[in-house]
Design a protein around this motif. Sequence first.
Motif, short mmCIF file in Angstrom:
data_model
loop_
_atom_site.label_atom_id
_atom_site.label_comp_id
_atom_site.label_asym_id
_atom_site.label_seq_id
_atom_site.Cartn_x
_atom_site.Cartn_y
_atom_site.Cartn_z
N LYS A 45 1.64 1.91 3.39
CA LYS A 45 0.71 2.89 2.83
C LYS A 45 0.42 2.61 1.34
N PRO A 46 -0.26 1.51 1.04
CA PRO A 46 -0.51 1.16 -0.36
C PRO A 46 -1.48 2.11 -1.03
N ARG A 61 -3.53 -13.70 1.84
CA ARG A 61 -2.47 -13.18 0.99
C ARG A 61 -2.82 -11.75 0.60
N ALA A 62 -1.86 -10.84 0.70
CA ALA A 62 -2.09 -9.44 0.37
C ALA A 62 -1.15 -9.00 -0.74
N ASN A 63 -1.67 -8.21 -1.64
CA ASN A 63 -0.90 -7.68 -2.76
C ASN A 63 -1.11 -6.16 -2.79
N TYR A 64 -0.06 -5.41 -2.50
CA TYR A 64 -0.16 -3.96 -2.41
C TYR A 64 0.59 -3.30 -3.56
N LYS A 65 -0.06 -2.37 -4.21
CA LYS A 65 0.63 -1.50 -5.16
C LYS A 65 1.11 -0.29 -4.38
N ILE A 66 2.42 -0.05 -4.39
CA ILE A 66 2.99 1.05 -3.61
C ILE A 66 3.37 2.22 -4.52
#
Length: 218
Positions: A45-46, A61-66
């Motif tokens: 759930k970013p 490529r994925a970059n999530y801020k959590i």
Amino acid sequence: MELTSGLLLAIMVIAALTSIQFYKGRKLNLQLMEFYLKKIEEIVKPEDKDYVWLGGYIGFRANYKINRDNVRRFEYTLTLLPRHSLLYFPIALLTSRHDKLYIVVRPFAQIKREAHLIQKGYYRLKPKIENEPLLQREEVEIAGKKYEALFEKRRDLDKLKSLLESLPKSHNVKHVALTPKTNVFYVLMKPEPETIEESVRKIVEFTNREIKESPFSS
């Protein structure tokens, strides 16, 4: 060079098979990418996200801020076998062997000690581990697979073993590590549609529960 009817027929068959494989393989890889992306996002759930396409149909490529619980960022790279390439696919099965999911979790808590579990025989070229000469070394067996353990404290090793044992298919994990220098929790695994959801959930739970409250961060 004169083309015989047999050679011409063979070229036409190969061309047809190559075309069929391209469309079937491309469709499957796109379906896998969409499936994994959706399942991982449902779990983490970013609050913000960024993607980088790796080109062709081999992954992203994925970059999530959590910024929730103990997870600051959740990053992963998905690389898929070239199922769309009739000629290269067999070679990739020998070199890459399977689809790969590289997960990097960046917690808020500070990881104080280093620990690795590496499946025996997985790497052709062993990855560089900066503090390897200073780490204890041991061979352990988890669900019938042997792993090389590198660690500072045994309790850290026990926590990583417990994580693998809790996964639906622990043998799909090829390398799991806690690295204090970069403060990341790292997992390299073979993803599968039927286990991806539970595996990622366990990884997030481990970060929130064990890294935050255990001796990893104290």
